[in-house]
Design a protein around this motif. Structure first.
Motif, PDB file in Angstrom:
ATOM      1  N   VAL A   1       0.886  -1.168  -0.237  1.00  0.00           N
ATOM      2  CA  VAL A   1      -0.097   0.023  -0.102  1.00  0.00           C
ATOM      3  C   VAL A   1       0.843   1.271  -0.186  1.00  0.00           C
ATOM      4  CG1 VAL A   1      -1.863   1.232   1.276  1.00  0.00           C
ATOM      5  CG2 VAL A   1      -1.805  -1.281   1.234  1.00  0.00           C
ATOM      6  N   GLY A   2       2.095   0.989   0.505  1.00  0.00           N
ATOM      7  CA  GLY A   2       2.998   2.271   0.592  1.00  0.00           C
ATOM      8  C   GLY A   2       3.227   3.056  -0.773  1.00  0.00           C
ATOM      9  N   PHE A   3       3.348   1.894  -1.679  1.00  0.00           N
ATOM     10  CA  PHE A   3       3.659   2.352  -3.246  1.00  0.00           C
ATOM     11  C   PHE A   3       2.479   3.291  -3.707  1.00  0.00           C
ATOM     12  CE2 PHE A   3       6.624  -1.289  -3.525  1.00  0.00           C
ATOM     13  CZ  PHE A   3       7.693  -0.541  -3.702  1.00  0.00           C
ATOM     14  N   SER A   4       0.975   3.463  -2.835  1.00  0.00           N
ATOM     15  CA  SER A   4       0.229   4.031  -3.390  1.00  0.00           C
ATOM     16  C   SER A   4       0.518   5.816  -3.149  1.00  0.00           C
ATOM     17  CB  SER A   4      -1.055   4.010  -2.579  1.00  0.00           C
ATOM     18  OG  SER A   4      -0.864   4.465  -1.026  1.00  0.00           O
ATOM     19  N   VAL A   5       1.622   5.971  -2.023  1.00  0.00           N
ATOM     20  CA  VAL A   5       1.986   7.504  -1.907  1.00  0.00           C
ATOM     21  C   VAL A   5       2.596   7.724  -3.120  1.00  0.00           C
ATOM     22  CG1 VAL A   5       3.443   9.007  -0.410  1.00  0.00           C
ATOM     23  CG2 VAL A   5       2.051   7.068   0.578  1.00  0.00           C
ATOM     24  N   ALA A   6       3.731   7.071  -3.576  1.00  0.00           N
ATOM     25  CA  ALA A   6       4.458   7.353  -4.741  1.00  0.00           C
ATOM     26  C   ALA A   6       3.594   7.381  -6.050  1.00  0.00           C
ATOM     27  CB  ALA A   6       5.418   6.433  -4.991  1.00  0.00           C
ATOM     28  N   PHE A   7       2.633   6.727  -6.134  1.00  0.00           N
ATOM     29  CA  PHE A   7       1.812   6.782  -7.222  1.00  0.00           C
ATOM     30  C   PHE A   7       0.843   8.013  -7.024  1.00  0.00           C
ATOM     31  CE2 PHE A   7      -3.020   6.424  -8.327  1.00  0.00           C
ATOM     32  CZ  PHE A   7      -2.854   5.980  -9.612  1.00  0.00           C
ATOM     33  N   ALA A   8       0.638   8.380  -5.928  1.00  0.00           N
ATOM     34  CA  ALA A   8      -0.428   9.825  -5.872  1.00  0.00           C
ATOM     35  C   ALA A   8       0.572  10.818  -5.975  1.00  0.00           C
ATOM     36  CB  ALA A   8      -0.669   9.770  -4.235  1.00  0.00           C
ATOM     37  N   PHE A   9       1.749  10.856  -5.767  1.00  0.00           N
ATOM     38  CA  PHE A   9       2.775  12.026  -5.875  1.00  0.00           C
ATOM     39  C   PHE A   9       2.967  12.119  -7.449  1.00  0.00           C
ATOM     40  CE2 PHE A   9       4.249  12.481  -1.585  1.00  0.00           C
ATOM     41  CZ  PHE A   9       4.282  13.782  -1.348  1.00  0.00           C
ATOM     42  N   SER A  10       2.920  10.899  -8.119  1.00  0.00           N
ATOM     43  CA  SER A  10       3.289  10.867  -9.537  1.00  0.00           C
ATOM     44  C   SER A  10       1.857  11.488 -10.279  1.00  0.00           C
ATOM     45  CB  SER A  10       3.376   9.444 -10.094  1.00  0.00           C
ATOM     46  OG  SER A  10       3.576   9.430 -11.312  1.00  0.00           O
ATOM     47  N   ILE A  11       0.798  11.053  -9.725  1.00  0.00           N
ATOM     48  CA  ILE A  11      -0.440  11.605 -10.596  1.00  0.00           C
ATOM     49  C   ILE A  11      -0.456  13.165 -10.150  1.00  0.00           C
ATOM     50  CG2 ILE A  11      -3.073  11.252 -10.551  1.00  0.00           C
ATOM     51  CD1 ILE A  11      -1.342   9.100 -12.158  1.00  0.00           C
ATOM     52  N   ALA A  12      -0.250  13.454  -9.045  1.00  0.00           N
ATOM     53  CA  ALA A  12      -0.483  14.786  -8.914  1.00  0.00           C
ATOM     54  C   ALA A  12       0.467  15.684  -9.582  1.00  0.00           C
ATOM     55  CB  ALA A  12      -0.166  14.993  -7.192  1.00  0.00           C
ATOM     56  N   ALA A  13       1.842  15.390  -9.635  1.00  0.00           N
ATOM     57  CA  ALA A  13       2.528  16.061 -10.375  1.00  0.00           C
ATOM     58  C   ALA A  13       2.344  16.109 -12.016  1.00  0.00           C
ATOM     59  CB  ALA A  13       4.044  15.505 -10.410  1.00  0.00           C
ATOM     60  N   LEU A  14       1.506  14.985 -12.537  1.00  0.00           N
ATOM     61  CA  LEU A  14       1.163  14.970 -13.862  1.00  0.00           C
ATOM     62  C   LEU A  14      -0.098  15.805 -13.962  1.00  0.00           C
ATOM     63  CD1 LEU A  14       1.573  10.931 -14.667  1.00  0.00           C
ATOM     64  CD2 LEU A  14       2.735  12.891 -15.671  1.00  0.00           C
TER      65      LEU A  14
END
Length: 656
Positions: free
Chosen positions: A181-194
């Motif tokens: 589930v922790g990889f959801s944070v990296a995912f969220a940062f990536s989507i937010a940056a996009l």
């Protein structure tokens, strides 16, 4: 009313998640500060109510409330307290609630521990995490309610699966989920940056510590699962390429690539598109693992559920998350080009090759995992086993050992073959000669053992050279204080890989296994150790009865002796026979005995004996790697640089 409170708390958490997902995201787009400010309290409120729900389910298990169907199926009044607590996540519904709780914990951590991230960026990140929460909370409430009542209430529960009545399985799932589930944070940062169009070094800097921590937990979770399978299942192995094992291993591989790619993006501002894509894939593979475990498409000791309708829900959620993320990525792709050029003869280039090998290896595992499922769906039957995975994975990752050593010593931006060759020529010769000498000291010379030892030595020697170059000519105390924690994290991570390689190589090639018929008084010699069987005795313990075998083990020289007591257990409620191996653990070898079935009236039993050289190095390497992740995540530079990046980004937003 406790189950109803837990169910109602879940519904409130879902309502809050919808608000958390929609309002801050709209506020960030429209520039409405009050809507943006709602992100943090919404995240913390969601955590509170999911925590209440989880506490209610735990109360149900501890207090034997057999009016709740989930407790009836997975608990029993004779179950020890520790397994009543861990039984909460012992099956599908409770493990999903644990997933939702872990996701809420990560979301709350982002809300609390990112004061240096601009408010707009943080609001977008929390909104994306809220969207993910919506999907999982809907899944729980609609298809997997852990608080479903049973009328009339049962007098007794069916008991927890005996395989799960073990301390390793009490720790393994939470640790694995913290990584998954922790990889959801990296995912969220990536989507937010996009979404914002600001995929830059600052975004990579904010994401790196979160990615490192998630990778740390996933490393420990996988290692714990391997350790449990080794001592609990009685087969003496530590990895079987089971589809569910692969489902946790694939995010780890992509997460490893993501950590290195984030370092390049932060340092050089390159690979922005690739890094964003890896963040999407790491979390997508975590969701794919959830689908495989809970859809009923495969049979595994690790699988939780076999309800195809639940699988359809998760598959739909997976399609929405992956499809939506890739569509956003495709929209923003033209602006993700890096101005800087990448020279293959540089640290950037070596890390790019590292990423390519890791992703191709992950793709090979994904193909081997999904291909039999696809063939089965079309009415065929095919099995893809360890020979395929060993060949593909080892051949694709073997070059990584060489690249790891080079990557620590090569310069950023560009380097010269002459300088690099002069630095690495003598260490390479020393490694090859020393590995040859060590391989001849083994019981039998095998060329793959030589290669494995050479690779481990190469990594260890280059770690030593990196340390020497860092501290040479400096006052040691000053150098130790001024060296960033990330450098120590890199050293430990790579050293852990070297230790892991030694363990895998030697235990795979020099393992000895014997299946025997042994009667009381019989002896057998394996790898210089004499095993003597003394018979069995029956014991009545807690919620099971055990037949315990007595063995004494001594070395041929007589300077070592130990008594081992493997068991055959029958659990009272489910009457399922379980094998409990007896292991004498050591740094350089394990002696492993598993008791099979009785063979005759004279007291003879089927016995399995293993000699496992250096198997502990497999898990020791994983622990060292995880420690490296901890050092990297704790690097103070992230906080200092994040603060300066936040000021710059906020100023830019105000100017805009």
């Amino acid at each position: 009313m406790i189950p109803e409170i837990g169910h109602f708390a879940l519904i409130i958490a879902l309502s809050i998640a919808f608000v958390q997902a929609a309002v801050p995201l709209a506020g960030a787009g429209l520039g409405v500060q009050r809507w943006i400010a709602l992100a943090v309290p919404a995240a913390l409120a969601q955590l509170l109510f999911i925590g209440i729900s989880y506490a209610c389910l735990t109360w149900v298990f501890i207090n034997h409330d057999f009016s709740v169907l989930y407790a009836v199926k997975n608990s029993n009044s004779e179950l020890p307290l520790i397994y009543r607590i861990s039984g909460v996540w012992g099956a599908h519904e409770g493990s999903l609630l644990l997933w939702a709780l872990v996701l809420a914990l990560w979301t709350g951590a982002v809300a609390v521990f990112t004061p240096n991230v601009p408010r707009v960026m943080r609001a977008r990140v929390l909104a994306i995490l809220g969207l993910v929460s919506c999907g999982f909370l809907l899944f729980i409430i609609i298809t997997s309610n852990p608080f479903e009542r049973l009328f009339p209430a049962a007098a007794q529960g069916s008991d927890l699966n005996p395989l799960l009545q073990d301390i390793g399985l009490a720790i393994h799932p939470p640790m694995l989920y913290l990584g998954y589930v922790g990889f959801s944070v990296a995912f969220a940062f990536s989507i937010a940056a996009l979404i914002s169009g600001q995929v830059d070094s600052a975004w990579a800097r904010w994401s790196r510590p979160w990615t490192n921590i998630a990778w740390l937990f996933l490393t420990l979770g996988i290692a714990l699962g391997s350790w449990w399978a080794y001592y609990e299942l009685g087969w003496g192995g530590w990895w079987f390429w089971d589809p569910v094992e692969n489902a946790s291993f694939m995010p780890w591989i992509v997460g490893t690539a993501l950590m290195h790619s984030l370092a390049i993006t932060e340092k050089r501002g390159t690979f922005k598109a690739w890094t964003a894509l890896l963040a999407i894939f790491a979390f997508s593979l975590s969701l794919l693992g959830t689908f495989l475990v809970r859809s009923g498409v495969l049979t595994s000791v690790h699988a939780f559920a076999s309800d195809p309708q639940r699988g359809i829900f998760i598959l739909g959620f997976l399609v929405v998350v992956v499809g939506g993320s890739l569509a956003l990525y495709a929209w923003r792709a033209p602006m993700l080009k890096s101005a800087a050029k990448t020279n293959l003869l540089s640290r950037d280039g070596v890390m790019l090759l590292n990423n390519i090998f890791l992703v191709v290896a992950c793709s090979a595992i994904l193909l081997g995992t999904l291909y039999p499922i696809a063939i089965d769906a079309m009415g065929g039957k095919i099995s893809v086993g360890p020979p395929y995975f060993n060949l593909m994975f080892l051949s694709l990752t073997a070059p990584l050992g060489v690249l790891i050593g080079i990557g620590m010593l090569i310069r950023w931006k560009s380097d010269s073959l002459q300088r690099l060759g002069s630095k690495l020529k003598i260490p390479a010769i020393v490694v090859l000669v020393l590995a040859l000498l060590l391989s001849f000291a083994l019981p039998e010379w095998i060329w793959t053992a030589y290669l494995g030892i050479a690779m481990a030595l190469w990594i260890a020697v280059t770690v030593g050279i990196a340390v020497y170059e860092r501290f040479h000519g400096r006052v040691l105390s000053n150098a130790l204080r001024s060296t960033p924690a990330g450098f120590y994290g890199m050293l430990l991570g790579h050293l852990g890989i070297a230790v892991f390689i030694v363990g895998v190589t030697l235990t795979s090639l020099y393992n000895q296994e014997k299946d025997l018929r042994m009667a009381p008084g019989d002896t057998y010699e394996v790898a210089g150790y004499v095993f003597t069987f003394h018979g069995v005795r029956d014991y009545d313990i807690d919620n099971y009865v055990a037949t315990r075998g007595g063995f004494s083990v001594s070395s041929e020289s007589g300077d070592f002796k130990v008594d081992l007591f493997p068991e055959k257990r029958i659990y009272r409620v489910q009457t399922m026979p379980m094998t409990e191996a007896a292991i004498d653990a050591g740094l350089t070898r394990d002696l492993f005995i598993a008791l099979g079935e009785p063979l005759d009236q004279q007291g003879a039993w089927a016995v399995r004996i293993y000699y496992k050289p250096f198997i502990r190095w497999v898990w020791l390497g994983a622990i060292i790697m995880a420690l490296g992740g901890l050092f990297s995540a704790s690097d103070k530079r992230y906080r200092r640089l994040a603060r300066s990046s936040s000021v710059e980004r906020s100023a830019a937003e105000q100017a805009a």
